[in-house]
Design an enzyme around this catalytic site. Sequence first.
Site, PDB file in Angstrom:
ATOM      1  N   HIS A  75     -22.740  42.159  14.787  1.00  0.00           N
ATOM      2  CA  HIS A  75     -24.284  42.444  14.728  1.00  0.00           C
ATOM      3  C   HIS A  75     -24.830  42.343  13.319  1.00  0.00           C
ATOM      4  O   HIS A  75     -25.955  42.202  13.156  1.00  0.00           O
ATOM      5  CB  HIS A  75     -24.699  43.526  15.390  1.00  0.00           C
ATOM      6  CG  HIS A  75     -24.442  43.569  16.978  1.00  0.00           C
ATOM      7  ND1 HIS A  75     -23.106  43.952  17.324  1.00  0.00           N
ATOM      8  CD2 HIS A  75     -25.079  43.045  18.075  1.00  0.00           C
ATOM      9  CE1 HIS A  75     -23.110  43.854  18.550  1.00  0.00           C
ATOM     10  NE2 HIS A  75     -24.301  43.289  19.189  1.00  0.00           N
ATOM     11  N   HIS A 129     -32.607  46.533  18.245  1.00  0.00           N
ATOM     12  CA  HIS A 129     -31.049  45.981  18.547  1.00  0.00           C
ATOM     13  C   HIS A 129     -30.597  46.001  17.066  1.00  0.00           C
ATOM     14  O   HIS A 129     -31.086  45.866  16.001  1.00  0.00           O
ATOM     15  CB  HIS A 129     -31.620  44.534  18.880  1.00  0.00           C
ATOM     16  CG  HIS A 129     -30.163  43.809  19.322  1.00  0.00           C
ATOM     17  ND1 HIS A 129     -29.521  43.255  18.168  1.00  0.00           N
ATOM     18  CD2 HIS A 129     -29.722  43.482  20.423  1.00  0.00           C
ATOM     19  CE1 HIS A 129     -28.371  42.606  18.861  1.00  0.00           C
ATOM     20  NE2 HIS A 129     -28.323  42.729  20.331  1.00  0.00           N
ATOM     21  N   GLU A 131     -28.621  43.979  15.520  1.00  0.00           N
ATOM     22  CA  GLU A 131     -28.756  42.711  14.527  1.00  0.00           C
ATOM     23  C   GLU A 131     -30.125  42.977  14.028  1.00  0.00           C
ATOM     24  O   GLU A 131     -30.336  42.496  12.631  1.00  0.00           O
ATOM     25  CB  GLU A 131     -28.777  41.522  15.498  1.00  0.00           C
ATOM     26  CG  GLU A 131     -28.928  40.177  14.479  1.00  0.00           C
ATOM     27  CD  GLU A 131     -28.802  38.914  15.336  1.00  0.00           C
ATOM     28  OE1 GLU A 131     -29.622  37.782  14.750  1.00  0.00           O
ATOM     29  OE2 GLU A 131     -28.191  38.788  16.469  1.00  0.00           O
TER      30      GLU A 131
END
EC number: 1.17.7.4
Length: 290
Positions: A75, A129, A131
Site C-alpha cells: 500500500h 486507507h 494507500e
Amino acid sequence: MIEVEIDKDSGFCFGVVTAIESAERELGNTDTLYCLGDIVHNSLEVERLEHMGLHTIDHEGLSRLRDRKVLLRAHGEPPSTYALAKRNNITIIDATCPVVLRLQRKIHKCYQETRANNTQLVIYGKKGHAEVNGLVGQTEGTAIVIEKIEDLDRLDFTRAISLFSQTTKSLDGFKAVVAEIKQRMAEGVEFNYYDTICRQVANRLPNIKAFASSHDWVYFVAGRKSSNGKMLFEECRKANPNTLFISEVSEITEPLPEGVRRVGVCGATSTPKWLMEEVAVRIKELNASE
C-alpha cells in the site's frame, strides 16, 4: 453433478505477491520480522505469515521500535514513516507496489510544481486507507480526499484542480467524478486529471463480471477489510444475484439450492489462491450427493 470452477484471474495482484515473497524471504533468514499494518487484507493469510514469525504493528508500535527490520507493505507509506524509521535506526524492507510508488512520485512532483499557484490536489479514494494516507503524505497533508460525488462540494471550482485516484478504485467511479468536476468548473479555470488506476485491478472488473454471469452460483472470497474485495463483490452481485461473500471456508454450512450445477469461486486482489482452492473442496464435499 456439481461443477466447481475457480476464476483463474482472481487472487493476489503482483504488488501483494511481491510483498508476501519479501516477507517469506526475510523470515527464512530471521525468526522475527515486523510489518507495518496487515501485509494483506486477508486475516487467514496474515495468520499464516504470523506463524512464520511475522509481527504486525501499527504506527504507534513503530515509534517504540529500535534497531529492527520492518516491512512496508504494498500500500505504501508517507514520507514521515521513512523519517521515523531513520531516527529509530530501523531497517526498512520496502515492498511498496511499483504502481503505487510511481503514483506517489507523480503526486509529489505535482505538489511541488503547483503549490505556489494555489492548485487543489484531489485524490479520489477511501479516506483513511493506507494507500491514500501515503498519497496525502506526498502533499504535506494538504490533498483533499474525495470518496463520492457528494464530497465534491468541498472543492472550490474557481481554483485550479489536479485530480488523481487511489490505484484500486473503480474506473467508472473515477470517470463519473471527472465528468462532474468538468461540469462545475468555472470558465477558464484549469482542471487536470490523471487516470492512476492500476490496470491489473481495473481489468478484473469485466473479467469477474463475465465469470459471475457464466455460473449458477458464485462464492466471492475476500477479507472483510478489503476495499478491492467490496468493490469486486458488488460488481459480481450485479452480474449474478446468486453471489455470496465469504471470508472463510467455515462460512459454507449448507448444500447448494436444488438446480444449481455450475458454481464459481472468485476473489479479490488480496485473496490467496490456497483459500479459494479450500472453498472449492468444501463445496464439493457438501454437495457430493447432488
